[in-house]
Write a protein that holds these residues in place. Sequence first.
Motif, PDB file in Angstrom:
ATOM      1  N   LYS A  40      -4.670 -14.061  -5.380  1.00 11.09           N
ATOM      2  CA  LYS A  40      -4.503 -12.717  -5.932  1.00 11.09           C
ATOM      3  C   LYS A  40      -3.251 -12.606  -6.800  1.00 11.09           C
ATOM      4  O   LYS A  40      -2.194 -13.126  -6.442  1.00 11.09           O
ATOM      5  CB  LYS A  40      -4.429 -11.695  -4.807  1.00 11.09           C
ATOM      6  N   ASP A  41      -3.400 -11.894  -7.904  1.00  6.40           N
ATOM      7  CA  ASP A  41      -2.251 -11.540  -8.728  1.00  6.40           C
ATOM      8  C   ASP A  41      -1.530 -10.398  -8.007  1.00  6.40           C
ATOM      9  O   ASP A  41      -2.120  -9.348  -7.750  1.00  6.40           O
ATOM     10  CB  ASP A  41      -2.709 -11.104 -10.118  1.00  6.40           C
ATOM     11  N   ILE A  42      -0.277 -10.582  -7.656  1.00 10.79           N
ATOM     12  CA  ILE A  42       0.446  -9.649  -6.796  1.00 10.79           C
ATOM     13  C   ILE A  42       0.602  -8.281  -7.444  1.00 10.79           C
ATOM     14  O   ILE A  42       0.400  -7.252  -6.792  1.00 10.79           O
ATOM     15  CB  ILE A  42       1.815 -10.245  -6.409  1.00 10.79           C
ATOM     16  N   THR A  43       0.925  -8.231  -8.718  1.00  8.23           N
ATOM     17  CA  THR A  43       1.126  -6.948  -9.391  1.00  8.23           C
ATOM     18  C   THR A  43      -0.163  -6.145  -9.427  1.00  8.23           C
ATOM     19  O   THR A  43      -0.166  -4.943  -9.115  1.00  8.23           O
ATOM     20  CB  THR A  43       1.659  -7.174 -10.816  1.00  8.23           C
ATOM     21  N   THR A  44      -1.260  -6.769  -9.782  1.00  7.70           N
ATOM     22  CA  THR A  44      -2.546  -6.080  -9.837  1.00  7.70           C
ATOM     23  C   THR A  44      -2.977  -5.641  -8.445  1.00  7.70           C
ATOM     24  O   THR A  44      -3.479  -4.527  -8.266  1.00  7.70           O
ATOM     25  CB  THR A  44      -3.620  -7.000 -10.452  1.00  7.70           C
ATOM     26  N   PHE A  45      -2.775  -6.505  -7.459  1.00  5.41           N
ATOM     27  CA  PHE A  45      -3.129  -6.194  -6.082  1.00  5.41           C
ATOM     28  C   PHE A  45      -2.357  -4.974  -5.594  1.00  5.41           C
ATOM     29  O   PHE A  45      -2.906  -4.083  -4.943  1.00  5.41           O
ATOM     30  CB  PHE A  45      -2.847  -7.423  -5.219  1.00  5.41           C
ATOM     31  N   ASN A  46      -1.072  -4.894  -5.932  1.00  2.16           N
ATOM     32  CA  ASN A  46      -0.239  -3.753  -5.560  1.00  2.16           C
ATOM     33  C   ASN A  46      -0.739  -2.471  -6.211  1.00  2.16           C
ATOM     34  O   ASN A  46      -0.845  -1.429  -5.560  1.00  2.16           O
ATOM     35  CB  ASN A  46       1.213  -4.042  -5.951  1.00  2.16           C
ATOM     36  N   LEU A  47      -1.075  -2.536  -7.486  1.00  2.00           N
ATOM     37  CA  LEU A  47      -1.583  -1.345  -8.176  1.00  2.00           C
ATOM     38  C   LEU A  47      -2.907  -0.869  -7.595  1.00  2.00           C
ATOM     39  O   LEU A  47      -3.157   0.334  -7.501  1.00  2.00           O
ATOM     40  CB  LEU A  47      -1.715  -1.623  -9.672  1.00  2.00           C
ATOM     41  N   VAL A  48      -3.752  -1.803  -7.189  1.00  2.00           N
ATOM     42  CA  VAL A  48      -5.031  -1.430  -6.584  1.00  2.00           C
ATOM     43  C   VAL A  48      -4.808  -0.723  -5.257  1.00  2.00           C
ATOM     44  O   VAL A  48      -5.447   0.298  -4.963  1.00  2.00           O
ATOM     45  CB  VAL A  48      -5.924  -2.678  -6.411  1.00  2.00           C
ATOM     46  N   LEU A  49      -3.894  -1.249  -4.439  1.00  2.00           N
ATOM     47  CA  LEU A  49      -3.627  -0.613  -3.149  1.00  2.00           C
ATOM     48  C   LEU A  49      -3.007   0.770  -3.311  1.00  2.00           C
ATOM     49  O   LEU A  49      -3.319   1.692  -2.551  1.00  2.00           O
ATOM     50  CB  LEU A  49      -2.723  -1.505  -2.303  1.00  2.00           C
ATOM     51  N   LEU A  50      -2.142   0.932  -4.300  1.00  2.00           N
ATOM     52  CA  LEU A  50      -1.576   2.254  -4.563  1.00  2.00           C
ATOM     53  C   LEU A  50      -2.630   3.198  -5.131  1.00  2.00           C
ATOM     54  O   LEU A  50      -2.633   4.396  -4.851  1.00  2.00           O
ATOM     55  CB  LEU A  50      -0.385   2.140  -5.514  1.00  2.00           C
ATOM     56  N   GLY A  51      -3.540   2.655  -5.934  1.00  2.00           N
ATOM     57  CA  GLY A  51      -4.612   3.471  -6.496  1.00  2.00           C
ATOM     58  C   GLY A  51      -5.560   3.997  -5.436  1.00  2.00           C
ATOM     59  O   GLY A  51      -6.196   5.038  -5.611  1.00  2.00           O
ATOM     60  N   LYS A  52      -5.643   3.281  -4.321  1.00  2.00           N
ATOM     61  CA  LYS A  52      -6.473   3.733  -3.210  1.00  2.00           C
ATOM     62  C   LYS A  52      -6.005   5.101  -2.706  1.00  2.00           C
ATOM     63  O   LYS A  52      -6.813   5.965  -2.373  1.00  2.00           O
ATOM     64  CB  LYS A  52      -6.426   2.709  -2.083  1.00  2.00           C
ATOM     65  N   TRP A  53      -4.690   5.305  -2.672  1.00  2.00           N
ATOM     66  CA  TRP A  53      -4.153   6.588  -2.226  1.00  2.00           C
ATOM     67  C   TRP A  53      -4.527   7.696  -3.209  1.00  2.00           C
ATOM     68  O   TRP A  53      -4.865   8.810  -2.801  1.00  2.00           O
ATOM     69  CB  TRP A  53      -2.640   6.518  -2.075  1.00  2.00           C
TER      70      TRP A  53
ATOM     71  N   SER B 257       0.812  -1.207   0.000  1.00  2.11           N
ATOM     72  CA  SER B 257       0.000   0.000   0.000  1.00  2.11           C
ATOM     73  C   SER B 257       0.852   1.266   0.000  1.00  2.11           C
ATOM     74  O   SER B 257       0.320   2.354  -0.162  1.00  2.11           O
ATOM     75  CB  SER B 257      -0.952   0.006   1.196  1.00  2.11           C
ATOM     76  N   PHE B 258       2.181   1.121   0.148  1.00  2.00           N
ATOM     77  CA  PHE B 258       3.056   2.290   0.131  1.00  2.00           C
ATOM     78  C   PHE B 258       4.045   2.307  -1.027  1.00  2.00           C
ATOM     79  O   PHE B 258       4.419   3.366  -1.508  1.00  2.00           O
ATOM     80  CB  PHE B 258       3.843   2.395   1.445  1.00  2.00           C
ATOM     81  N   PHE B 259       4.510   1.124  -1.456  1.00  2.00           N
ATOM     82  CA  PHE B 259       5.554   1.044  -2.465  1.00  2.00           C
ATOM     83  C   PHE B 259       5.092   0.217  -3.656  1.00  2.00           C
ATOM     84  O   PHE B 259       4.357  -0.747  -3.499  1.00  2.00           O
ATOM     85  CB  PHE B 259       6.826   0.387  -1.906  1.00  2.00           C
ATOM     86  N   ARG B 260       5.588   0.589  -4.834  1.00  2.00           N
ATOM     87  CA  ARG B 260       5.354  -0.240  -6.021  1.00  2.00           C
ATOM     88  C   ARG B 260       6.324  -1.420  -5.970  1.00  2.00           C
ATOM     89  O   ARG B 260       7.519  -1.247  -5.798  1.00  2.00           O
ATOM     90  CB  ARG B 260       5.583   0.578  -7.282  1.00  2.00           C
ATOM     91  N   VAL B 261       5.767  -2.604  -6.106  1.00  4.20           N
ATOM     92  CA  VAL B 261       6.556  -3.817  -5.961  1.00  4.20           C
ATOM     93  C   VAL B 261       7.401  -4.046  -7.218  1.00  4.20           C
ATOM     94  O   VAL B 261       6.979  -3.753  -8.329  1.00  4.20           O
ATOM     95  CB  VAL B 261       5.640  -5.017  -5.650  1.00  4.20           C
ATOM     96  N   LEU B 262       8.608  -4.535  -6.986  1.00  7.18           N
ATOM     97  CA  LEU B 262       9.530  -4.818  -8.082  1.00  7.18           C
ATOM     98  C   LEU B 262       9.177  -6.143  -8.752  1.00  7.18           C
ATOM     99  O   LEU B 262       8.618  -7.047  -8.129  1.00  7.18           O
ATOM    100  CB  LEU B 262      10.961  -4.902  -7.552  1.00  7.18           C
TER     101      LEU B 262
END
Length: 188
Positions: free
Chosen positions: A160-173, A110-115
């Motif tokens: 869950k697809d990790i990349t999509t899940f990460n983008l969704v959490l970042l999109g929340k911000w 929810s804070f960083f874009r995953v590598l």
Amino acid sequence: VRVIKAILRTFELVSGLKINFAKSSFGAFGTSEQWKSEAANYLNCSLMSIPFTYLDIPIGANPRKCQTWDPIISKCERKLAKWKQRHLSFGGRVTLIQSILTSIPIYFFSFFRVLKKVVDKLVRLQRRFLWDGADKKNKIAWIKWDTVSRPKEHGGLGIKDITTFNLVLLGKWKWNLFQNQGELWARV
């Protein structure tokens, strides 16, 4: 610094709690090292080094380096090591992946874009745990991981697809930023 110490002492008196200055650290940005060390000595605490962790988030660390993500990967490995000793059904392994392996890195996501490298390591852990289970032998994966990570309604297992899940959490911000433009944190 005297004001900070007075505020902390007032907090102690009002709340009845005791601040352990020996376990506390002091740090500041935009000031000289000499002033920081004098302030830390006055407060009887240690000098904070950067990067440091706050609520398990590395402050001042570069999230584009794999070393920043190592604690998350090792935490997932430790959790799986506990469960590999037990005999679990396939459904039990799916449930553990959904509940534990996707929930451990949520705070980081929810804070960083995953590598990409980190995604590959986490997916490798999930795959190995799903197909191998407690056995030490490599078993054959009969279904593509893309199919496994689909929602149940679309024929997958709901992992869950990790990349999509990460983008969704970042999109929340971003969503909160546009919805709360008058708030102080959004203005900053």
